[in-house]
Design a protein around this motif. Structure first.
Motif, PDB file in Angstrom:
ATOM      1  N   TYR A   1       7.918  11.336 -10.737  1.00  0.00           N
ATOM      2  CA  TYR A   1       9.212  11.891 -11.140  1.00  0.00           C
ATOM      3  C   TYR A   1      10.341  10.881 -10.949  1.00  0.00           C
ATOM      4  CZ  TYR A   1       7.252  16.563 -11.657  1.00  0.00           C
ATOM      5  OH  TYR A   1       6.538  17.640 -12.067  1.00  0.00           O
ATOM      6  N   LEU A   2      10.253  10.121  -9.875  1.00  0.00           N
ATOM      7  CA  LEU A   2      11.253   9.083  -9.627  1.00  0.00           C
ATOM      8  C   LEU A   2      11.229   8.028 -10.726  1.00  0.00           C
ATOM      9  CD1 LEU A   2      13.368   7.849  -7.665  1.00  0.00           C
ATOM     10  CD2 LEU A   2      11.474   6.590  -6.655  1.00  0.00           C
ATOM     11  N   MET A   3      10.049   7.595 -11.118  1.00  0.00           N
ATOM     12  CA  MET A   3       9.933   6.579 -12.175  1.00  0.00           C
ATOM     13  C   MET A   3      10.421   7.118 -13.516  1.00  0.00           C
ATOM     14  SD  MET A   3       9.007   3.905 -10.691  1.00  0.00           S
ATOM     15  CE  MET A   3       8.569   2.846 -12.037  1.00  0.00           C
ATOM     16  N   ILE A   4      10.106   8.372 -13.822  1.00  0.00           N
ATOM     17  CA  ILE A   4      10.599   8.980 -15.066  1.00  0.00           C
ATOM     18  C   ILE A   4      12.118   9.066 -15.042  1.00  0.00           C
ATOM     19  CG2 ILE A   4      10.677  11.138 -16.381  1.00  0.00           C
ATOM     20  CD1 ILE A   4       7.712  11.520 -15.621  1.00  0.00           C
ATOM     21  N   GLY A   5      12.677   9.452 -13.900  1.00  0.00           N
ATOM     22  CA  GLY A   5      14.141   9.531 -13.769  1.00  0.00           C
ATOM     23  C   GLY A   5      14.808   8.177 -13.956  1.00  0.00           C
ATOM     24  N   LEU A   6      14.223   7.150 -13.365  1.00  0.00           N
ATOM     25  CA  LEU A   6      14.774   5.794 -13.523  1.00  0.00           C
ATOM     26  C   LEU A   6      14.686   5.321 -14.968  1.00  0.00           C
ATOM     27  CD1 LEU A   6      13.472   4.034 -10.292  1.00  0.00           C
ATOM     28  CD2 LEU A   6      15.816   4.704 -10.825  1.00  0.00           C
TER      29      LEU A   6
ATOM     30  N   TRP B   1       0.828  -1.209   0.000  1.00  0.00           N
ATOM     31  CA  TRP B   1       0.000   0.000   0.000  1.00  0.00           C
ATOM     32  C   TRP B   1       0.857   1.252   0.000  1.00  0.00           C
ATOM     33  CZ3 TRP B   1      -0.600   3.855   3.750  1.00  0.00           C
ATOM     34  CH2 TRP B   1      -1.607   4.772   3.469  1.00  0.00           C
ATOM     35  N   LEU B   2       1.940   1.262   0.808  1.00  0.00           N
ATOM     36  CA  LEU B   2       2.848   2.412   0.847  1.00  0.00           C
ATOM     37  C   LEU B   2       3.541   2.611  -0.500  1.00  0.00           C
ATOM     38  CD1 LEU B   2       4.515   2.050   4.360  1.00  0.00           C
ATOM     39  CD2 LEU B   2       2.993   3.861   3.598  1.00  0.00           C
ATOM     40  N   THR B   3       3.965   1.534  -1.087  1.00  0.00           N
ATOM     41  CA  THR B   3       4.638   1.603  -2.388  1.00  0.00           C
ATOM     42  C   THR B   3       3.685   2.117  -3.455  1.00  0.00           C
ATOM     43  OG1 THR B   3       6.007  -0.276  -1.761  1.00  0.00           O
ATOM     44  CG2 THR B   3       5.933   0.278  -4.083  1.00  0.00           C
TER      45      THR B   3
ATOM     46  N   ARG C   1       2.092   6.580  -6.994  1.00  0.00           N
ATOM     47  CA  ARG C   1       1.019   7.385  -7.583  1.00  0.00           C
ATOM     48  C   ARG C   1       1.159   8.868  -7.249  1.00  0.00           C
ATOM     49  NH1 ARG C   1      -4.234   3.503  -6.737  1.00  0.00           N
ATOM     50  NH2 ARG C   1      -3.612   1.962  -8.289  1.00  0.00           N
ATOM     51  N   SER C   2       2.036   9.182  -6.307  1.00  0.00           N
ATOM     52  CA  SER C   2       2.220  10.589  -5.939  1.00  0.00           C
ATOM     53  C   SER C   2       3.087  11.289  -6.985  1.00  0.00           C
ATOM     54  CB  SER C   2       2.882  10.695  -4.565  1.00  0.00           C
ATOM     55  OG  SER C   2       4.228  10.270  -4.638  1.00  0.00           O
ATOM     56  N   THR C   3       3.191  12.597  -6.878  1.00  0.00           N
ATOM     57  CA  THR C   3       3.990  13.378  -7.830  1.00  0.00           C
ATOM     58  C   THR C   3       5.463  12.992  -7.740  1.00  0.00           C
ATOM     59  OG1 THR C   3       2.435  15.199  -7.528  1.00  0.00           O
ATOM     60  CG2 THR C   3       4.529  15.717  -8.571  1.00  0.00           C
ATOM     61  N   TRP C   4       5.979  12.860  -6.526  1.00  0.00           N
ATOM     62  CA  TRP C   4       7.386  12.473  -6.353  1.00  0.00           C
ATOM     63  C   TRP C   4       7.661  11.091  -6.942  1.00  0.00           C
ATOM     64  CZ3 TRP C   4      11.080  15.710  -5.236  1.00  0.00           C
ATOM     65  CH2 TRP C   4      10.769  16.879  -4.564  1.00  0.00           C
TER      66      TRP C   4
END
Length: 81
Positions: free
Chosen positions: A17-22, A4-6, A11-14
């Motif tokens: 951005y993290l997924m796009i960066g990766l 659930w935390l993951t 789904r949050s903005t951060w």
């Protein structure tokens, strides 16, 4: 709980951005590996061409030297080995 935390973080903005960066980092890594492979291939072909040129020069030099007895004797007498 961890799932659930993951899920909420991704789904949050951060998280986005993290997924796009990766994804960008993975793309750059793949691009670098492709360029390195091309460089190795280019270097290998350049070395092959240099080896062929060296072999041809050696063959030409060997053909330029006379190997009959009189020329060998005259080169030995003149000191031209």
């Amino acid at each position: 709980m961890i799932g659930w935390l993951t899920t909420s973080f991704m789904r949050s903005t951060w998280g986005k951005y993290l997924m796009i960066g990766l994804a960008v980092l993975a793309g750059v890594k793949v691009w670098g590996e492709v360029k390195e492979r091309e460089g190795r291939r280019t270097e290998r072909s350049r070395q092959s061409v240099e080896t062929l040129k060296t072999m041809r020069r050696m063959q030409d030099a060997g053909a330029a030297v006379s190997t009959d007895r009189s020329s060998i004797v005259s080169r030995l007498r003149d000191g031209r080995f």
